[in-house]
Enzyme design. Structure first.
Site: not given
Ligand code: AQP
Length: 327
Positions: A111, A193, A196
């Site tokens: 990031k 991965k 969002k």
């Molecule tokens: N691609 C994924 N597959 C399975 N699990 C996932 N998680 C995130 N992406 C995947 C799980 O979702 C939970 C919440 O995630 P988060 O909102 O804390 O942040 P993150 O892991 O950084 O998820 P994002 O979607 O990628 O958000 P952004 O884009 O804002 O950084 C966690 O349990 C995570 O493991």
């Protein structure tokens, strides 16, 4: 009863990855454990957020927690910034951590890339705040996707470091990942991965996408040219990702799918994945709409914050006491 804590950032619309990796497990766990599920808005502001969008995303996430089947009688649902102990223990955890170990976190490296002199400090200290989130509830298990493994390891290190120094205050938590769906990949770049906050809307399926859009995104998902349906993450990441999604939605094993799709093309697989995802999302979206219109949503969050504050403050007081911070 053993305790569970987990959180999701209101940094966009929740994806199918968030659901299969994390949310789906929450629903099963609420039957057996004392559960705290948080909307981690203070984590979301580690990168700039538009205030109106952030507020909307928090509300959406609260309604989604309920729409997927979390029961406020069984689990406490709350917003991180409404429980000040998170920021307070977060500071203590920052002081317990070392810059070197924080700089080694892959999420930080990903990031902060390309930001030069303007890497927000919050990105570096995200993991000690996350450690505080978990440790405040003396959580035994943390249900998360595979991408969070490194942060959970760090949480354990920080808790042990603190306990060794000041005495046994914190429970050492364990990670819990699902068998299928712990790491759903981007539909457009299947070696990355699903996220969002991906600027490419075609790369992720949002929990609120309508059936037509789901079909379109899955149809356009990246695959490969050998047209064989086989689970092989290394050589066939796109197809393997579609198979993982199908298996997480329907419970079929990879072997069963390889047999069922023998001699069939990617079109058939994609059509079935789209159908399974649409069937999964439709009832959730209906309940989501009902919750968004309901005045009860705020009551649930108020109630959740009250319960969370009580439990979190107990732990914070203990930590402050053993450190000599309190009078
Ligand atoms: N691609 C994924 N597959 C399975 N699990 C996932 N998680 C995130 N992406 C995947 C799980 O979702 C939970 C919440 O995630 P988060 O909102 O804390 O942040 P993150 O892991 O950084 O998820 P994002 O979607 O990628 O958000 P952004 O884009 O804002 O950084 C966690 O349990 C995570 O493991």
């Amino acid at each position: 009863k053993k305790t569970i804590f987990s959180g999701i950032q209101p940094s966009g619309l929740i994806t199918l990855g968030n659901y299969l990796g994390a949310l789906k497990q929450f629903v099963e766990l609420q039957e057996e454990f004392e559960c705290y599920f948080c909307i981690v808005n203070q984590h979301a502001i580690t990168v700039p957020q538009d205030p109106a969008t952030l507020r909307q995303n928090m509300r959406n996430l609260a309604a989604l927690y309920l729409a997927v089947g979390l029961d406020p009688q069984k689990a406490s649902l709350f917003i991180q910034s409404e429980v000040p102990a998170h920021a307070q223990l977060g500071w203590i955890m920052m002081c317990t951590s070392y810059v070197g170990e924080l700089e080694r976190m892959t999420q930080y490296k990903d990031k902060s890339q390309g930001r030069g002199e303007t890497i927000p400090g919050g990105l570096l200290v995200y993991p000690p705040l996350m450690a505080a989130d978990i440790l405040l509830y003396q959580a035994h298990y943390v249900p998360v996707g595979e991408d969070q493994r490194q942060h959970i390891e760090l949480t354990r290190d920080l808790a042990e470091r603190f306990n060794n120094r000041y005495g046994e205050v914190f429970t050492i938590p364990e990670i819990r990942t699902p068998k299928f769906g712990a790491r759903i990949m981007s539909l457009q770049e299947p070696t990355k991965k699903m996220s969002k906050s991906d600027p490419n809307q075609g790369a992720f399926i949002s929990m609120l996408d309508d059936p037509k859009l789901v079909e379109k995104k899955i149809k356009r998902a990246q695959t490969d040219s050998d047209n064989q349906i086989r689970f092989d993450k290394e050589n066939k990441p796109g197809v393997s990702n579609l198979m993982t999604m199908l298996s997480a939605c329907t419970g079929q094993s990879m072997e069963e799918m390889e047999q069922a799709y023998h001699g069939k093309g990617y079109g058939a697989l994609k059509a079935d994945v789209a159908e399974a995802v649409v069937n999964l999302l439709q009832p959730i979206q209906e309940r989501f709409n009902n919750w968004m219109e309901s005045k009860k949503l705020d009551d649930v969050l108020d109630d959740g914050a009250a319960k969370a504050n009580q439990r979190a403050n107990e732990t914070l007081r203990k930590a402050e006491q053993v450190m000599g911070l309190s009078r």
